[in-house]
Design a protein around this motif. Structure first.
Motif, mmCIF file in Angstrom:
data_model
loop_
_atom_site.group_PDB
_atom_site.id
_atom_site.type_symbol
_atom_site.label_atom_id
_atom_site.label_comp_id
_atom_site.label_asym_id
_atom_site.label_seq_id
_atom_site.Cartn_x
_atom_site.Cartn_y
_atom_site.Cartn_z
ATOM 1 N N SER A 203 0.828 -1.208 0.000
ATOM 2 C CA SER A 203 0.000 0.000 0.000
ATOM 3 C C SER A 203 0.858 1.252 0.000
ATOM 4 C CB SER A 203 -0.936 -0.002 1.218
ATOM 5 O OG SER A 203 -1.806 -1.100 1.187
ATOM 6 N N THR B 25 2.176 1.641 -3.446
ATOM 7 C CA THR B 25 1.134 2.082 -4.382
ATOM 8 C C THR B 25 0.867 3.573 -4.245
ATOM 9 O OG1 THR B 25 0.110 -0.105 -4.329
ATOM 10 C CG2 THR B 25 -1.243 1.731 -5.105
ATOM 11 N N VAL B 26 0.720 4.050 -3.004
ATOM 12 C CA VAL B 26 0.512 5.483 -2.782
ATOM 13 C C VAL B 26 1.698 6.281 -3.308
ATOM 14 C CG1 VAL B 26 0.270 7.261 -1.006
ATOM 15 C CG2 VAL B 26 -1.036 5.142 -0.822
ATOM 16 N N LEU C 100 3.874 5.437 -5.719
ATOM 17 C CA LEU C 100 3.951 5.410 -7.179
ATOM 18 C C LEU C 100 2.839 6.239 -7.818
ATOM 19 C CD1 LEU C 100 4.774 1.626 -7.730
ATOM 20 C CD2 LEU C 100 6.340 3.555 -7.979
ATOM 21 N N LEU C 101 1.645 6.186 -7.237
ATOM 22 C CA LEU C 101 0.511 6.899 -7.815
ATOM 23 C C LEU C 101 0.597 8.403 -7.582
ATOM 24 C CD1 LEU C 101 -2.303 6.906 -9.175
ATOM 25 C CD2 LEU C 101 -3.287 6.528 -6.909
ATOM 26 N N CYS C 102 0.988 8.805 -6.396
ATOM 27 C CA CYS C 102 0.923 10.224 -6.023
ATOM 28 C C CYS C 102 2.203 10.988 -6.321
ATOM 29 C CB CYS C 102 0.583 10.354 -4.534
ATOM 30 S SG CYS C 102 -1.042 9.707 -4.087
ATOM 31 N N THR D 169 -0.341 16.369 -12.184
ATOM 32 C CA THR D 169 0.543 15.588 -11.320
ATOM 33 C C THR D 169 0.653 16.225 -9.931
ATOM 34 O OG1 THR D 169 2.521 16.770 -12.118
ATOM 35 C CG2 THR D 169 1.849 14.786 -13.305
ATOM 36 N N LEU E 275 -2.290 14.992 -8.117
ATOM 37 C CA LEU E 275 -2.074 13.615 -7.684
ATOM 38 C C LEU E 275 -1.238 13.563 -6.415
ATOM 39 C CD1 LEU E 275 -1.404 11.718 -11.047
ATOM 40 C CD2 LEU E 275 -3.407 11.521 -9.563
ATOM 41 N N ASN F 232 -2.710 12.114 -1.904
ATOM 42 C CA ASN F 232 -2.256 11.189 -0.879
ATOM 43 C C ASN F 232 -2.918 11.443 0.476
ATOM 44 O OD1 ASN F 232 -0.422 13.598 -0.312
ATOM 45 N ND2 ASN F 232 0.266 12.173 1.279
ATOM 46 N N LEU G 249 -5.839 9.238 0.340
ATOM 47 C CA LEU G 249 -5.548 7.814 0.160
ATOM 48 C C LEU G 249 -4.923 7.186 1.397
ATOM 49 C CD1 LEU G 249 -4.164 7.708 -3.501
ATOM 50 C CD2 LEU G 249 -6.479 7.198 -2.689
#
Length: 356
Positions: free
Chosen positions: A243, A246-247, A249-251, A286, A289, A293, A296
């Motif tokens: 997790s 993932t946070v 890489l995504l944010c 971006t 994004l 977080n 998320l």
């Protein structure tokens, strides 16, 4: 830079686009970010003394997210009304908190990943002295992040915040945030700051998070022994580390990819107007994004932290008194189990053991 900007399309459409993106995204993440992080702090306050699973780091992560969420209403007002009536000092504070939150979140995501990986790989090394060490790591992390983020507001020109001279002299309303003009900085100094930010704030944390993910996943292939006689604890640790990755890489990866490209645009190092426009339109997305977080992270706590959903699934009793129930073996006994009732996270004389 002015010559290049005149040779490309006008920036008026881009400003409208940028304000719309920020206003919509910040409005969407405001409520869940506020409620989720306040709830997380309430839950972690109960379990901070009775668990070693990186709760201290998650509390600090929630504080960092909450700091950014509290500044969102002012940002939303600015992007909806195209004016900043709150003064230059508050503008700089909100601007500064944005980057403090981003890099504090990166720091504590790394800390959570390293701690959960360490508890799986070497579970017996964590003791009370290490718990005090975690507090020292948090304090040092906040200090380093606050110091390293100072260049972001210091490189902005204060004259731009009040509709001052230069390119903003024709504006009827004060500007703030990314629309503040930059101070004159030499190109080598700007590149040095950019490389330092990318290396310390992105590359090294990314390597650590991915390494913890690989080590934790690899531990599932090893036979269970020692403090973890079954695979359940390792699987929960892997979910937490995954997790965090993932946070991250995504944010944070998209923002740190577009950040040097946006610098090249601002430094007038790109000739293609189409490429410049694409980068300028991708960079606000971006950045949004990166702000995502703060909404998320509470979801990550709920789905990967046993203490979190265990606390939420417990019914409250009158006078806000919450009892945690857990089975434990009576030391020195014959192996039978007792039921320990404790008020909140308080341990000691208040606990009572009952034989079944």
């Amino acid at each position: 830079m002015d010559v290049a900007n005149r040779s490309c399309k006008s920036s008026e459409d881009f400003q409208v686009y940028q304000h719309q993106v920020y206003a919509v995204v910040y409005s969407v993440i405001l409520a869940p970010g506020l409620l989720g992080n306040v709830l997380a702090l309430w839950v972690f306050k109960v379990y901070v003394r009775e668990t070693k699973k990186a709760v201290v780091f998650m509390m600090n992560l929630a504080v960092a997210d909450l700091m950014q969420v509290l500044s969102l209403p002012l940002r939303i007002y600015y992007y909806l009304n195209n004016t900043w009536p709150f003064g230059h000092a508050l503008c700089m504070i909100c601007f500064y908190l944005k980057y403090v939150n981003m890099y504090a979140s990166i720091f504590f995501l790394v800390c959570v990943s390293v701690r959960r990986c360490e508890l799986v790989m070497r579970p017996l090394r964590y003791n009370s002295s290490r718990r005090k060490g975690d507090l020292a790591v948090c304090a040092l992390g906040w200090l380093l992040v606050c110091l390293c983020c100072l260049p972001f507001p210091l490189l902005r020109n204060p004259a731009g915040g009040g509709g001052g001279s230069g390119s903003n002299s024709s504006r009827l309303a004060p500007v703030c945030f990314s629309e503040l003009p930059m101070r004159d900085v030499s190109v080598p100094a700007a590149w040095a700051l950019l490389i330092l930010a990318e290396l310390l704030g992105f590359v090294i944390p990314l390597v650590l998070v991915l390494a913890c993910t690989c080590l934790t996943a690899g531990s599932l292939r090893e036979p269970a022994a020692g403090a973890f006689p079954d695979r359940g604890e390792k699987q929960r640790a892997l979910r937490m580390v995954l997790s965090c990755a993932t946070v991250f890489l995504l944010c944070f990866v998209p923002y740190h990819v577009t950040m040097p490209l946006d610098f090249l645009v601002k430094a007038d190092a790109l000739d293609s107007c189409a490429l410049r426009d694409l980068i300028r339109r991708c960079h606000p997305v971006t950045l949004c994004l990166a702000s995502l977080n703060c909404s998320l992270d509470p979801l990550m706590y709920y789905f990967t932290t046993e203490e979190f959903w265990r606390r939420l699934s417990k019914p409250e009793i009158p006078e806000s008194m919450t009892f945690s129930r857990r089975w434990s073996c009576i030391s020195g006994g014959s192996g039978h189990r007792g039921l320990e009732l404790s008020l909140g996270a308080v341990e000691g004389p208040a606990s009572q053991q009952l034989k079944p």
